[in-house]
Write a protein that holds these residues in place. Structure first.
Motif, PDB file in Angstrom:
ATOM      1  N   ARG A  59       0.753  -1.144   0.288  1.00 29.41           N
ATOM      2  CA  ARG A  59      -0.010   0.040  -0.061  1.00 29.41           C
ATOM      3  C   ARG A  59       0.885   1.325  -0.111  1.00 29.41           C
ATOM      4  N   GLY A  60       0.270   2.158  -0.421  1.00 25.78           N
ATOM      5  CA  GLY A  60       0.884   3.661  -0.735  1.00 25.78           C
ATOM      6  C   GLY A  60       2.279   3.659  -1.642  1.00 25.78           C
ATOM      7  N   ARG A  61       2.710   2.874  -2.379  1.00 25.26           N
ATOM      8  CA  ARG A  61       3.528   2.831  -3.299  1.00 25.26           C
ATOM      9  C   ARG A  61       3.255   3.636  -4.440  1.00 25.26           C
ATOM     10  N   LEU A  62       4.232   4.653  -4.920  1.00 25.67           N
ATOM     11  CA  LEU A  62       4.063   5.409  -6.076  1.00 25.67           C
ATOM     12  C   LEU A  62       4.762   4.260  -7.337  1.00 25.67           C
ATOM     13  N   GLY A 242       2.018   2.845   3.701  1.00 24.67           N
ATOM     14  CA  GLY A 242       2.882   1.763   3.470  1.00 24.67           C
ATOM     15  C   GLY A 242       4.323   1.569   4.294  1.00 24.67           C
ATOM     16  N   ASP A 243       4.712   2.654   4.936  1.00 23.60           N
ATOM     17  CA  ASP A 243       6.088   2.464   5.701  1.00 23.60           C
ATOM     18  C   ASP A 243       6.017   1.519   6.486  1.00 23.60           C
ATOM     19  N   GLY A 244       7.298   0.914   6.426  1.00 18.69           N
ATOM     20  CA  GLY A 244       7.552  -0.103   7.115  1.00 18.69           C
ATOM     21  C   GLY A 244       7.014  -1.392   6.857  1.00 18.69           C
ATOM     22  N   ARG A 245       6.228  -1.612   5.774  1.00 18.80           N
ATOM     23  CA  ARG A 245       5.549  -2.743   5.291  1.00 18.80           C
ATOM     24  C   ARG A 245       6.148  -3.610   4.527  1.00 18.80           C
ATOM     25  N   THR A 246       5.831  -4.891   4.559  1.00 18.27           N
ATOM     26  CA  THR A 246       6.680  -5.713   3.470  1.00 18.27           C
ATOM     27  C   THR A 246       5.407  -6.635   2.876  1.00 18.27           C
TER      28      THR A 246
END
Length: 262
Positions: A59-62, A242-246
């Motif tokens: 999530r959140g990825r450009l 999405g910071d810190g997510r894998t």
């Protein structure tokens, strides 16, 4: 499935952002499912055999991050099918370079094919009916979807055009944040994807939902407080959901046909 078992005939990898990760289709244990998981199950059911599935979306990825972080690892798994969607988060920001997104999308599809896998291009669903300033995002999405259709036709790549699914744009298909699909919306997207692969969705899937009324003033204020303000704060501070997510499935997982013995 034993680790030493021979690779499955179908090895499917999904890459992208929250749309592909499955946000909005939360399960009782707090995990997310989403259309890509449903497609994996649909592939196993349709072929009557186990498949291998990985989902590298976060999530959140450009788009730039999707290409840098996910495309290479996806191809390293030696898949037979790779679904690709990206650019949705880019469209939510000002100054979106749509020509760059289209060019990089075409390049990614070529890389997938050159690696020996079948590329499957997706246009994301259209959330703009419920978003503040949705008209500006809708114009970008319309243009990008037209470009995606041209790219898919030129490369002879399968294309699941969810953006143009007018029914899917209805508020009844979206979660409370209005940016991510509700479970029924994810099922509808999965059905669209399987159709693009010349397969039918399982008969027990619910892919239609009754219309829901427009939000009241109180509901609109609560939505702004709970979702719009935090989103703006993340943008101002350079943070991402999405910071810190894998990736939830960074390696192969086996998906069995429903009813198969385990």
């Amino acid at each position: 499935m034993a680790a030493e078992q021979a690779p499955a005939t179908i090895r499917y990898v999904a890459i992208g952002d929250s749309f592909t990760e499955g946000v909005g289709d939360e399960q009782p244990d707090g995990s997310v499912r989403g259309w890509a998981d449903l497609v994996a199950q649909g592939l196993a059911d349709a072929h009557g055999a186990p498949i291998q599935y990985a989902n590298l979306a976060i999530r959140g990825r450009l788009l730039r991050a999707i290409l840098a972080e996910q495309l290479g690892p996806a191809l390293a798994l030696a898949p037979t099918l790779v679904s690709f969607n990206g650019g949705g988060n880019d469209m939510l920001r000002p100054g979106t370079d749509l020509a760059w997104i289209a060019s990089e999308t075409e390049s990614a599809l070529r890389q997938i094919r050159e690696a020996g896998a079948e590329p499957l291009l997706l246009a994301g669903a259209n959330p703009t009916g419920g978003l503040p300033g949705g008209g500006r995002v809708r114009a970008k999405g319309d243009e990008l979807t037209r470009a995606a259709a041209v790219i898919a036709a030129g490369l002879d790549v399968r294309f699941a055009d969810n953006w143009s699914d007018a029914e899917l744009a209805g508020r009844q298909y979206w979660s409370h944040d209005r940016l991510h699909l509700a479970p029924v919306g994810h099922h509808r997207v999965a059905a669209n994807v399987l159709r693009a692969l010349d397969l039918l969705a399982p008969a027990d899937w619910i892919v239609d939902a009754p219309a829901t009324p427009a939000p009241t003033t109180r509901e609109q204020l609560r939505y702004t407080r709970e979702h719009v303000v935090p989103w703006i704060q993340r943008r101002l501070t350079g943070r991402s959901s999405g910071d810190g997510r894998t990736a939830k499935y960074g390696e192969w997982t086996w998906v069995l046909p429903r009813g198969a013995n385990t």
